[in-house]
Design an enzyme around this catalytic site. Sequence first.
Site, short mmCIF file in Angstrom:
data_model
loop_
_atom_site.label_atom_id
_atom_site.label_comp_id
_atom_site.label_asym_id
_atom_site.label_seq_id
_atom_site.Cartn_x
_atom_site.Cartn_y
_atom_site.Cartn_z
N ALA A 103 1.26 -12.77 8.42
CA ALA A 103 0.56 -12.58 7.14
C ALA A 103 1.52 -11.86 6.19
O ALA A 103 1.53 -10.63 6.13
CB ALA A 103 -0.70 -11.75 7.37
N GLY A 158 -0.14 -3.26 2.76
CA GLY A 158 -0.03 -4.00 4.02
C GLY A 158 -1.30 -4.78 4.28
O GLY A 158 -2.14 -4.93 3.38
N ASN A 159 -1.45 -5.29 5.50
CA ASN A 159 -2.68 -6.02 5.83
C ASN A 159 -3.00 -5.82 7.30
O ASN A 159 -2.26 -5.16 8.03
CB ASN A 159 -2.55 -7.49 5.46
CG ASN A 159 -1.39 -8.16 6.18
OD1 ASN A 159 -1.41 -8.30 7.39
ND2 ASN A 159 -0.35 -8.53 5.44
N ARG A 160 -4.09 -6.42 7.73
CA ARG A 160 -4.64 -6.11 9.06
C ARG A 160 -4.03 -6.93 10.20
O ARG A 160 -4.47 -6.81 11.34
CB ARG A 160 -6.15 -6.36 9.05
CG ARG A 160 -6.90 -5.38 8.19
CD ARG A 160 -8.37 -5.76 8.11
NE ARG A 160 -9.03 -5.77 9.42
CZ ARG A 160 -10.25 -6.21 9.63
NH1 ARG A 160 -10.96 -6.69 8.61
NH2 ARG A 160 -10.80 -6.18 10.82
#
Length: 412
Positions: free
Chosen positions: A279, A212-214
């Site tokens: 994102a 995943g990402n922030r």
Amino acid sequence: MSARSAQVVLGVAGGIAAYKACTLLRLLVEAGHAVRVVPTESALRFVGAVTWAALSHQPVHTQVWDDAHEVPHVRLGQQADLVVVAPATADLLAKAAQGFADDLLSSTLLTARCPVIFAPAMHTEMWEHPATQANVATLRERGALVLEPAEGRLTGADTGKGRLPEPEQIFEICQTVLARASSGQELDMAGRQVVVSAGGTREFLDPVRFLGNRSSGRQGYAVARAAVARGASVTLVSANSTLPDPAGVKVVPVVSTAEMREAILEAVARADALVMAAAPADFRPVSSMPYKIKKSDDLSAPTIELTQNPDILVEVSRDRPRPDLVVVGFAAETGDEQASALEHGRAKLARKGCDLLVVNDVSEGRGFEAEENEAVILDADGSEVPVPRGPKEELAHRIWDLVVAKWERNRI
Ligand code: CTP
């Protein structure tokens, strides 16, 4: 007129959500507005005239025959800075779309020249019926702001789409609409359909682990909220955000980049703009295990083979389901030895083929999970608009200003 002390007409139609309009009324009055409540006859079966009169400190009428010497059916609409109808029932929307004028509220809607907000609330079947949808489309085309109902518990034991958005959220929208109207900015996105993506997609390795990402989704949610307050019909494709659904928005929850792509391609077919604030994960595991991957005793670790995900922004920019679709991308960049963050942004704009690219410099973790943002909006025509540090809502409005300008140019 300023957003501080406006003349507001609060129309209340006959639905159980009428009780929530009491809170909306309180908020509007506490904000300093002079509010005239105009309920329909059936609304009074849910909340009585005494309640409305006491909370608004103003007389309450439903018919055009009361105080006829003041010609209220014309005067209220003419003098209003904002008319907000909450809840708006299927019947009220039908009457407004047809231009009926058989009571004080419908007459006021015909004489109002100010922004008009409808906050529908009804059972899912009534909302989805083609008759209601056609009425909503007519009202939006004519410049009204019609909020998408919220999902959740309905009057009975059932749940679904059709709830009135929370009064606090409707109030915030009223405040934004009034503030913009007081500086001459009308509902300039009314009748437009836009798609916004937000959040970060997840690619699962097994039932519990993911790549995943922030991304928190904050900027995308602000973009969606700003579009609603300018009258647009908004589909928000949201990946794994913990933020509450913005009022008046159609939210499509997704998890992975593939799901996001599918939801966006479907929604963008009818849209005038796409803003890719999400994102999406660039890579996904070649295979996702149906069971939890276990550690082995020999301290070895599994090798995860990745494959590239489709680039949604590139695909939509290239295929342009509608020739006049405006496509906006986001780029969180850091400068390096080769180029500055902005130079990377220019190259990305060309590579992606979108119309606008919002570049923010995320060196040292700036931009993530923050309430504020600072960016430069690069235009494919070579121009650039710097947006100084400020609330994410502010950046959202600057983006929509540029999109609206492009629509205007395309029209000529
Ligand atoms: N984007 C997309 N589909 C992807 C990846 C990104 O539509 N699979 C969109 C994002 O929503 C954003 C823009 O492309 O609007 C730029 O995202 P970014 O991650 O900066 O682009 P990348 O192509 O992944 O570039 P980089 O190699 O710098 O990570």
